[in-house]
Motif scaffolding. Structure first.
Motif, short mmCIF file in Angstrom:
data_model
loop_
_atom_site.label_atom_id
_atom_site.label_comp_id
_atom_site.label_asym_id
_atom_site.label_seq_id
_atom_site.Cartn_x
_atom_site.Cartn_y
_atom_site.Cartn_z
N ALA A 51 54.93 61.52 69.92
CA ALA A 51 55.95 60.74 69.22
C ALA A 51 57.35 61.14 69.66
CB ALA A 51 55.79 60.92 67.71
N ARG A 52 57.61 62.45 69.73
CA ARG A 52 58.96 62.89 70.07
C ARG A 52 59.36 62.42 71.47
NH1 ARG A 52 61.20 69.01 70.90
NH2 ARG A 52 59.96 68.80 72.79
N ALA A 53 58.50 62.62 72.45
CA ALA A 53 58.83 62.24 73.82
C ALA A 53 58.94 60.73 73.96
CB ALA A 53 57.78 62.79 74.78
N SER A 54 58.09 60.00 73.25
CA SER A 54 58.17 58.53 73.32
C SER A 54 59.48 58.01 72.76
CB SER A 54 56.98 57.92 72.56
OG SER A 54 55.76 58.26 73.15
N VAL A 55 59.91 58.58 71.64
CA VAL A 55 61.19 58.18 71.04
C VAL A 55 62.34 58.55 71.97
CG1 VAL A 55 62.76 58.64 69.13
CG2 VAL A 55 60.35 58.20 68.67
N THR A 77 60.74 45.38 75.24
CA THR A 77 59.71 44.37 75.37
C THR A 77 58.36 45.03 75.17
OG1 THR A 77 59.39 44.70 77.74
CG2 THR A 77 61.14 43.17 77.07
N PRO A 78 57.31 44.26 74.90
CA PRO A 78 55.98 44.86 74.77
C PRO A 78 55.58 45.68 76.00
CG PRO A 78 55.94 42.66 73.85
CD PRO A 78 57.30 42.82 74.50
N ALA A 79 55.90 45.17 77.19
CA ALA A 79 55.55 45.91 78.41
C ALA A 79 56.31 47.23 78.49
CB ALA A 79 55.84 45.06 79.64
N GLN A 80 57.59 47.22 78.09
CA GLN A 80 58.38 48.45 78.10
C GLN A 80 57.85 49.45 77.07
OE1 GLN A 80 62.20 46.59 77.40
NE2 GLN A 80 62.83 46.87 79.54
N VAL A 81 57.44 48.96 75.93
CA VAL A 81 56.85 49.84 74.92
C VAL A 81 55.64 50.56 75.49
CG1 VAL A 81 55.56 49.88 72.75
CG2 VAL A 81 57.70 48.58 72.90
N THR A 82 54.74 49.81 76.08
CA THR A 82 53.52 50.40 76.64
C THR A 82 53.85 51.42 77.72
OG1 THR A 82 52.30 48.36 76.19
CG2 THR A 82 51.33 49.88 77.77
N ALA A 83 54.76 51.06 78.62
CA ALA A 83 55.12 51.95 79.72
C ALA A 83 55.71 53.26 79.22
CB ALA A 83 56.11 51.25 80.65
N ARG A 84 56.56 53.20 78.21
CA ARG A 84 57.19 54.43 77.69
C ARG A 84 56.20 55.30 76.94
NH1 ARG A 84 60.95 51.07 79.01
NH2 ARG A 84 63.16 51.61 79.22
N LEU A 85 55.33 54.69 76.17
CA LEU A 85 54.30 55.47 75.49
C LEU A 85 53.42 56.21 76.49
CD1 LEU A 85 53.11 52.88 72.80
CD2 LEU A 85 54.22 55.08 72.31
N ARG A 86 53.01 55.52 77.53
CA ARG A 86 52.13 56.12 78.53
C ARG A 86 52.84 57.17 79.37
NH1 ARG A 86 47.38 54.07 80.04
NH2 ARG A 86 47.82 54.31 82.26
N ALA A 87 54.12 56.91 79.70
CA ALA A 87 54.87 57.86 80.53
C ALA A 87 55.11 59.17 79.82
CB ALA A 87 56.21 57.24 80.94
N ARG A 88 55.10 59.15 78.50
CA ARG A 88 55.42 60.37 77.75
C ARG A 88 54.22 60.93 76.99
NH1 ARG A 88 58.85 60.32 80.93
NH2 ARG A 88 61.12 60.24 80.58
N ALA A 89 53.03 60.46 77.29
CA ALA A 89 51.83 60.98 76.63
C ALA A 89 51.58 62.42 77.02
CB ALA A 89 50.62 60.12 76.99
N MET A 90 50.93 63.14 76.14
CA MET A 90 50.61 64.55 76.39
C MET A 90 49.23 64.67 77.03
SD MET A 90 51.71 66.42 72.81
CE MET A 90 50.84 65.27 71.73
N PRO A 91 49.14 65.50 78.07
CA PRO A 91 47.79 65.80 78.56
C PRO A 91 47.07 66.63 77.51
CG PRO A 91 49.38 67.23 79.60
CD PRO A 91 50.18 66.24 78.80
N GLY A 92 45.78 66.51 77.44
CA GLY A 92 45.04 67.28 76.45
C GLY A 92 43.59 67.38 76.81
N SER A 93 42.80 67.84 75.86
CA SER A 93 41.38 68.04 76.12
C SER A 93 40.57 66.77 75.95
CB SER A 93 40.83 69.13 75.19
OG SER A 93 41.07 68.80 73.83
#
Length: 439
Positions: A432-436, A404-420
């Protein structure tokens, strides 16, 4: 790109070397298996400067450092815990999956360590976006050998013939006729500029062919692009954009044939200022309810995205832009409404710092196909849309319900990389790899 028309506006594996030494302590990943009955312990990981970035089929988790770590020390600390069954370095095998597209090495935004979206390693999953339709709600399509095979249907939703430049109003021809303008043509003080072919650039990042020994590669090279033309001369109207959203996601638009190819991913690299109009919000909400994830650009004015629309609408995935070093790009909007950041590039001081994709060489009307580096949150958003296509392909391949759209958003955010990227860059940088893996 800036302005309303651009911002709104087969696997060969080499043998593993025996007795290989430890990997670099910076950026090394680990496979950690907690004992039966013990869930992945966030405290155990956080205490050692680690975070989960994926799951491994044997019941372990793949973790990555949140800071520079010494590999030996980190492993020893994990192995000393009574709730950890084992912890080990995630070693590498090399897959022969680097695209033969000659310009791929210039697509730093897919693979570079500092700010690349790890698209290259996501491809190791074998996922390509096949079976997934992505609507590019933008300036329309142009003929391009990298895109022709992936275009599917589409519609010209521009209701003003002068803005459409095709001699009529709405029709089933989503061809980009050009959005050039003369000085002052689009309001007092507006500069003259050539046609942007913005939709072609966005579409190439999402789904340019890969492995065809030509040009560039798209994030989801087998996804289908449904071009919806809403931006023409002097931009696009809210009404046309709203109808474009409705039609693209499978809704009914009066006087327009129903879309036979509704998309589960919508990309809108466009924007304007002000609060989210209720009508626009209603269209987005309805698209979400039909199952379409809506990816939008944050805007290019270096202001809080709460003052940019549709970035400030509910139910969208708002994407800020990072430069080649992983910092927030100088032009990118920011703030609490941003969900995630993806490569948008900076073409100054060097054009090669921009995002490379498909284009057209015409200064006004369409001419020969070409390629170009662009910068903008418009370029960041299609990286996310392409990754969402890969995520949904994983579900299709497994024969299970799409996210679902909500699940898409949650997975993208849960697997985002910390950065500068700091100062309103959302949860972090697109991985991309972690989100997939999480899909």
């Amino acid at each position: 790109m800036t302005g309303i028309g651009a911002a709104m506006t087969l696997l060969a594996v080499t043998p593993v070397m025996a007795n290989a030494g430890p990997a670099s302590p910076t950026g090394t990943e680990f496979i950690v298996k907690f004992r039966d009955g013990v869930a992945a312990r966030s405290d155990a990981l956080a205490a050692n400067g680690l975070r989960v970035v994926g799951e491994v089929s044997v019941g372990a988790v793949l973790v990555s450092p949140t800071k520079a770590l010494d590999t030996t020390t980190a492993l020893a600390a994990l192995r000393a815990r009574g709730d950890v069954e084992y912890a080990e370095v995630n070693g590498t095998m090399h897959a022969d999956l680097t695209p033969n597209d000659p310009m791929y090495p210039q697509q730093w935004h897919y693979y570079e360590a500092a700010a690349g979206a790890r698209v290259d390693t996501a491809w190791d999953s074998g996922l390509t976006g096949a079976g997934v339709r992505v609507a590019v709600i933008d300036t329309g399509r142009t003929a391009h050998t990298e895109l022709n095979a992936n275009y599917l249907g589409g519609y010209d939703m521009i209701s003003n013939a002068a803005a459409a430049r095709d001699g009529n109003a709405r029709d089933n021809n989503a061809q980009d006729q050009g959005d050039w303008q003369a000085a002052g043509e689009c309001g007092a003080g507006t500069p003259a500029r050539n046609s942007s072919w913005h939709g072609t650039h966005v579409a190439g990042t999402i789904a340019a062919l890969r492995g065809n020994a030509a040009g560039v590669a798209g994030v989801a090279p087998a996804a289908k692009i449904v071009p919806v033309r809403v931006l023409g001369r002097c931009g696009g109207s809210f009404a046309d954009i709203i109808d474009g959203i409705t039609w693209a996601s499978g809704g009914v638009v009066a006087g327009v044939p129903n879309n036979p190819n509704p998309a589960r991913v919508l990309n809108m690299s466009l924007g304007g200022s002000g609060a989210c109009p209720a009508s626009l919000q209603a269209a987005i909400t309805a698209a979400n309810n039909r199952g379409s994830a809506v990816v939008v650009s944050a805007g290019n004015s270096n202001v809080n995205a709460s003052n940019a629309t549709p970035a400030n609408c509910n139910g969208v995935i708002t994407v800020a832009a990072s430069d080649r070093q992983g910092n927030r790009a100088v032009y990118s909007n920011f703030g609490a409404t941003v969900e995630i950041t993806a490569p948008g590039g900076e073409t100054s001081p060097a054009a090669s710092g921009g995002v490379l994709s498909t284009l057209n060489a015409g200064t006004t009307v369409p001419a020969a196909q070409s390629y170009a580096f662009y910068q903008g949150t418009s370029m960041a958003a299609p990286h996310v849309a392409g990754v969402v296509a890969l995520m949904q392909h994983k579900k299709l391949a497994a024969g299970v319900a799409l996210l679902t759209p909500a699940q898409v958003t949650a997975r993208l955010r849960a697997r985002a990389m910390p950065g500068s990227c700091v100062g309103g860059c959302g949860i972090g940088l697109l991985d991309a790899r972690a989100s997939v893996a999480a899909a």
